[in-house]
Design a protein around this motif. Structure first.
Motif, PDB file in Angstrom:
ATOM      1  N   ASP A 168       0.842  -1.212   0.000  1.00 22.33           N
ATOM      2  CA  ASP A 168       0.000   0.000   0.000  1.00 22.33           C
ATOM      3  C   ASP A 168       0.875   1.258   0.000  1.00 22.33           C
ATOM      4  OD1 ASP A 168      -2.161  -1.600   0.076  1.00 22.33           O
ATOM      5  OD2 ASP A 168      -2.770  -1.153   2.146  1.00 22.33           O
ATOM      6  N   ILE A 169       1.966   1.212   0.750  1.00 20.11           N
ATOM      7  CA  ILE A 169       2.865   2.378   0.826  1.00 20.11           C
ATOM      8  C   ILE A 169       4.177   2.097   0.079  1.00 20.11           C
ATOM      9  CG2 ILE A 169       4.254   3.805   2.405  1.00 20.11           C
ATOM     10  CD1 ILE A 169       2.013   3.389   4.498  1.00 20.11           C
ATOM     11  N   GLY A 170       4.785   0.961   0.386  1.00 22.91           N
ATOM     12  CA  GLY A 170       6.154   0.708  -0.073  1.00 22.91           C
ATOM     13  C   GLY A 170       6.325   0.503  -1.565  1.00 22.91           C
ATOM     14  N   SER A 171       5.227   0.191  -2.271  1.00 22.47           N
ATOM     15  CA  SER A 171       5.394  -0.075  -3.705  1.00 22.47           C
ATOM     16  C   SER A 171       5.196   1.181  -4.558  1.00 22.47           C
ATOM     17  CB  SER A 171       4.404  -1.155  -4.158  1.00 22.47           C
ATOM     18  OG  SER A 171       3.094  -0.625  -4.190  1.00 22.47           O
ATOM     19  N   LYS A 172       5.010   2.344  -3.887  1.00 20.06           N
ATOM     20  CA  LYS A 172       4.703   3.571  -4.648  1.00 20.06           C
ATOM     21  C   LYS A 172       5.688   4.674  -4.293  1.00 20.06           C
ATOM     22  CE  LYS A 172      -0.124   2.359  -4.141  1.00 20.06           C
ATOM     23  NZ  LYS A 172      -1.235   2.439  -3.219  1.00 20.06           N
ATOM     24  N   ARG A 173       6.128   5.409  -5.291  1.00 18.54           N
ATOM     25  CA  ARG A 173       6.897   6.614  -4.982  1.00 18.54           C
ATOM     26  C   ARG A 173       6.374   7.770  -5.838  1.00 18.54           C
ATOM     27  NH1 ARG A 173      11.288   3.752  -7.980  1.00 18.54           N
ATOM     28  NH2 ARG A 173      11.703   4.968  -9.857  1.00 18.54           N
ATOM     29  N   GLY A 178      12.862  13.884  -8.765  1.00 18.83           N
ATOM     30  CA  GLY A 178      12.143  15.155  -8.872  1.00 18.83           C
ATOM     31  C   GLY A 178      11.327  15.335 -10.136  1.00 18.83           C
ATOM     32  N   ASP A 179      11.108  14.273 -10.921  1.00 17.32           N
ATOM     33  CA  ASP A 179      10.352  14.464 -12.176  1.00 17.32           C
ATOM     34  C   ASP A 179       8.837  14.533 -11.966  1.00 17.32           C
ATOM     35  OD1 ASP A 179       9.550  11.815 -11.794  1.00 17.32           O
ATOM     36  OD2 ASP A 179      10.536  11.020 -13.582  1.00 17.32           O
ATOM     37  N   GLY A 180       8.375  14.202 -10.752  1.00 17.45           N
ATOM     38  CA  GLY A 180       6.939  14.317 -10.452  1.00 17.45           C
ATOM     39  C   GLY A 180       6.068  13.249 -11.104  1.00 17.45           C
ATOM     40  N   ILE A 181       6.695  12.253 -11.728  1.00 14.31           N
ATOM     41  CA  ILE A 181       5.908  11.181 -12.362  1.00 14.31           C
ATOM     42  C   ILE A 181       5.880   9.973 -11.418  1.00 14.31           C
ATOM     43  CG2 ILE A 181       5.689   9.653 -14.370  1.00 14.31           C
ATOM     44  CD1 ILE A 181       7.468  11.734 -15.889  1.00 14.31           C
ATOM     45  N   LYS A 231      11.352   6.960  12.776  1.00 12.28           N
ATOM     46  CA  LYS A 231      11.162   8.129  11.902  1.00 12.28           C
ATOM     47  C   LYS A 231      10.226   7.815  10.734  1.00 12.28           C
ATOM     48  CE  LYS A 231      14.090  11.295   9.295  1.00 12.28           C
ATOM     49  NZ  LYS A 231      15.428  11.470   8.770  1.00 12.28           N
ATOM     50  N   GLU A 232       9.348   8.770  10.425  1.00 13.97           N
ATOM     51  CA  GLU A 232       8.459   8.588   9.269  1.00 13.97           C
ATOM     52  C   GLU A 232       9.159   9.133   8.036  1.00 13.97           C
ATOM     53  OE1 GLU A 232       4.419   9.477   9.793  1.00 13.97           O
ATOM     54  OE2 GLU A 232       4.351   8.276  11.646  1.00 13.97           O
ATOM     55  N   ILE A 233       9.337   8.301   7.049  1.00 12.01           N
ATOM     56  CA  ILE A 233      10.023   8.729   5.822  1.00 12.01           C
ATOM     57  C   ILE A 233       9.167   8.334   4.623  1.00 12.01           C
ATOM     58  CG2 ILE A 233      12.349   8.531   6.789  1.00 12.01           C
ATOM     59  CD1 ILE A 233      12.591   5.853   5.236  1.00 12.01           C
ATOM     60  N   GLU A 234       9.581   8.830   3.453  1.00  9.61           N
ATOM     61  CA  GLU A 234       8.865   8.451   2.230  1.00  9.61           C
ATOM     62  C   GLU A 234       9.707   7.465   1.428  1.00  9.61           C
ATOM     63  OE1 GLU A 234       7.748  11.996   0.106  1.00  9.61           O
ATOM     64  OE2 GLU A 234       5.968  12.138   1.417  1.00  9.61           O
ATOM     65  N   VAL A 235       9.055   6.736   0.545  1.00 12.40           N
ATOM     66  CA  VAL A 235       9.808   5.879  -0.374  1.00 12.40           C
ATOM     67  C   VAL A 235      10.715   6.812  -1.179  1.00 12.40           C
ATOM     68  CG1 VAL A 235       9.623   4.249  -2.283  1.00 12.40           C
ATOM     69  CG2 VAL A 235       7.915   4.211  -0.454  1.00 12.40           C
ATOM     70  N   GLU A 236      11.967   6.433  -1.269  1.00 13.22           N
ATOM     71  CA  GLU A 236      13.002   7.322  -1.812  1.00 13.22           C
ATOM     72  C   GLU A 236      12.858   7.498  -3.331  1.00 13.22           C
ATOM     73  OE1 GLU A 236      15.360   9.041  -0.053  1.00 13.22           O
ATOM     74  OE2 GLU A 236      15.866   9.811  -2.041  1.00 13.22           O
ATOM     75  N   GLU A 237      13.061   8.731  -3.793  1.00 15.40           N
ATOM     76  CA  GLU A 237      12.987   8.899  -5.244  1.00 15.40           C
ATOM     77  C   GLU A 237      14.325   9.263  -5.884  1.00 15.40           C
ATOM     78  OE1 GLU A 237      11.302  12.437  -7.122  1.00 15.40           O
ATOM     79  OE2 GLU A 237      10.039  12.602  -5.319  1.00 15.40           O
TER      80      GLU A 237
END
Ligand code: ACM
Ligand code: ZN
Length: 506
Positions: A168-173, A178-181, A231-237
């Motif tokens: 639900d979270i880990g498979s999406k970035r 920084g391309d926003g896609i 720590k709450e982090i986001e999937v890395e881009e």
């Protein structure tokens, strides 16, 4: 005869065998029959037969081509290998709409038991259809391992029932550099079960990898408890080396990782399970009371020792479920790693203690030296000609200990689609297949002579590699290719990678 990988011996005889609609193929089940028939033109012609038999022989398989064809192998896998050889010969000698093969005797056996290809599906996701094409191609080359790199900073790619947030979270970035896609994708368990069966039918074993303790941003983004400080982090881009690692001090980490690995292990019948171990900066462990406490309690002096402790605990669990661990070479440190670990050698020198020591200490080694095996490297750094040199490097290493085999990884930071993937994979994977299988010394010119036929065979599987000429670029082309490839790595996060790199071996 243009066969990749090169058979152990070929003895030419007089005459040709011609496959026709009257050829009787005997001894194959439907699956194997379809496999060979997909390469044969069934025109009218003389009656003859092609007989497959299981019998105890020293070789993997033996093919005798005369008025009839007789194939003998020890087991069904050997029969499958013989069929792949016959397919390449049928393609090579196809003329006037008939499938001829010159009469000969082929005796063949492999050098290394482990003949692998790795795909990183985290940096970019590839659908099951692409994975099946990869299985078709590597099994044609008698390679028998497909290592799937399923968890990394940029994504977690497999559905687990007990941990729904991993997908639900880990498979999406949100994007890539920084391309926003947005990028997303994961394999359902039903897809994996189907894929494992597809691979098994073709004598390919799928080895899952969950990279630990580093390259874990997607894991931590899904379950922040895994982080030393929650720590709450986001999937890395962004790519490179990220400081996020799972906490090696909290018991909860081990419990959760065992549950993740346990559920995954049930999906992949392979005897191996890969637990990563590369590029793990110690930055967060240095600031974590739980990690420090664990070091004190277990008499660990350095953070590298803590990585060994962490890895050994996961290995203990793997042993309890009858899995043989594979780790990247950084996990090997001062002889503290459990001796059952298979070490995948990708980078020697500064990043890991000398790999020769590991061999001398008795660790089984899977050879993936990035200098000769990393297919994400541009042809300017790793030409087809250079790829063959893996053979010399492996031979010199084998003086020190047991090399189980060779695997060629394809990291996908810069590879977004299937067409580019196959251009990077081939023809270099042909060279790796030759090195993995063949016992004879490979001469580049002689190899090149055989390669075009296999590239043609891959077309039948809808796979188009790079041309042989493109894969040995001239100086000017190389210069531009290198500037483009390495220039692209310079981004606003490059400083982070350099800083974290320094903290790997603390
Ligand atoms: C690796 O290339 N970091 C295993
Ligand atoms: Zn910690």
């Amino acid at each position: 005869m243009k066969i990749i990988p090169k058979p152990e011996s070929i003895t030419m005889l007089e005459g040709d065998f011609v496959f026709s609609g009257s050829t009787q193929i005997v001894g194959l089940d439907d699956f194997l029959m379809n496999d060979i028939n997909s390469f044969i033109d069934l025109k009218d012609g003389d009656k003859n037969s092609c007989v497959f038999t299981l019998s105890k022989i020293e070789e993997d398989y033996r093919i005798e081509i005369g008025e009839n064809i007789y194939v003998i192998a020890n087991n069904r896998e050997g029969i499958y290998h013989a069929i792949q050889t016959l397919k390449l010969l049928i393609l090579e000698y196809y003329k006037n709409e008939y499938s001829y093969i010159p009469c000969c005797i082929i005796e063949d056996n492999y050098k290394y038991e482990y003949r692998g290809f790795m795909l990183d599906v985290c940096r970019h996701y590839y659908p099951i259809s692409t994975l099946k094409k990869i299985i078709n191609s590597i099994s044609l080359l008698k390679m028998n391992k497909l290592h799937l790199h399923l968890s990394d900073d940029q994504g977690f790619r497999i559905q687990l029932n007990r941990f729904p947030l991993l997908t639900d979270i880990g498979s999406k970035r949100n994007g890539t550099r920084g391309d926003g896609i947005p990028v997303s994708g994961f394999y359902t368990q039903a897809e994996i079960i189907d894929l494992v069966k597809y691979a098994k039918d073709r004598f390919v074993e799928i080895i899952p990898e969950i990279d630990l303790p580093g390259h874990t941003s997607a894991l931590i983004a899904s379950y922040p408890d895994l982080h030393c400080k929650g720590k709450e982090i986001e999937v890395e881009e962004y790519f490179g080396i990220v400081e996020n690692v799972v906490c090696a001090g909290k018991e909860n980490t081990y419990k959760m990782l065992e549950d993740i690995i346990g559920e995954l292990a049930n999906l992949f019948p392979s005897k191996y399970f890969h637990i990563g171990g590369d590029e793990a900066p110690k930055t967060q462990w240095m600031e974590c009371e739980d990690c420090k406490e664990t070091m004190k309690k277990n008499g660990l002096k350095t953070y590298m020792d803590l990585q060994s402790y962490f890895t050994n605990r996961i290995i203990t669990y793997l042993k309890s479920i009858n899995k043989a661990p594979i780790v990247w070479n950084e996990a090997y440190h001062d002889g503290k790693l459990d001796k059952v670990a298979n070490i995948q050698f990708w980078a020697d020198g500064l990043k890991c203690k000398n790999i020769k020591n590991a061999l001398e200490e008795g660790y089984p080694l899977i050879y993936s030296n990035n200098k000769y095996c990393y297919l994400d490297h541009p042809y300017s750094s790793l030409s087809l000609k250079k790829t063959i040199k893996a053979q010399n490097d492996m031979i010199s290493l084998s003086d020190y200990g047991d090399i189980v085999g060779i695997e060629t990884p394809l990291w996908t930071e810069w590879i977004k689609d299937e067409s580019k993937l196959f251009k990077m994979m081939f023809p270099r994977t042909l060279a790796i297949a030759d090195v993995a299988w063949s016992k004879s010394t490979i001469d580049y010119k002689e190899f090149r002579n055989r390669a075009a036929n296999s590239l043609n065979a891959l077309f039948i599987y809808d796979i188009e590699g790079s041309g042989i000429r493109q894969s040995n670029p001239d100086c000017i082309t190389s210069l531009f290719e290198s500037i483009f490839f390495y220039g692209r790595m310079i981004d606003k996060k490059l400083g982070r990678t350099i800083k974290n790199y320094k903290n790997i071996r603390k």
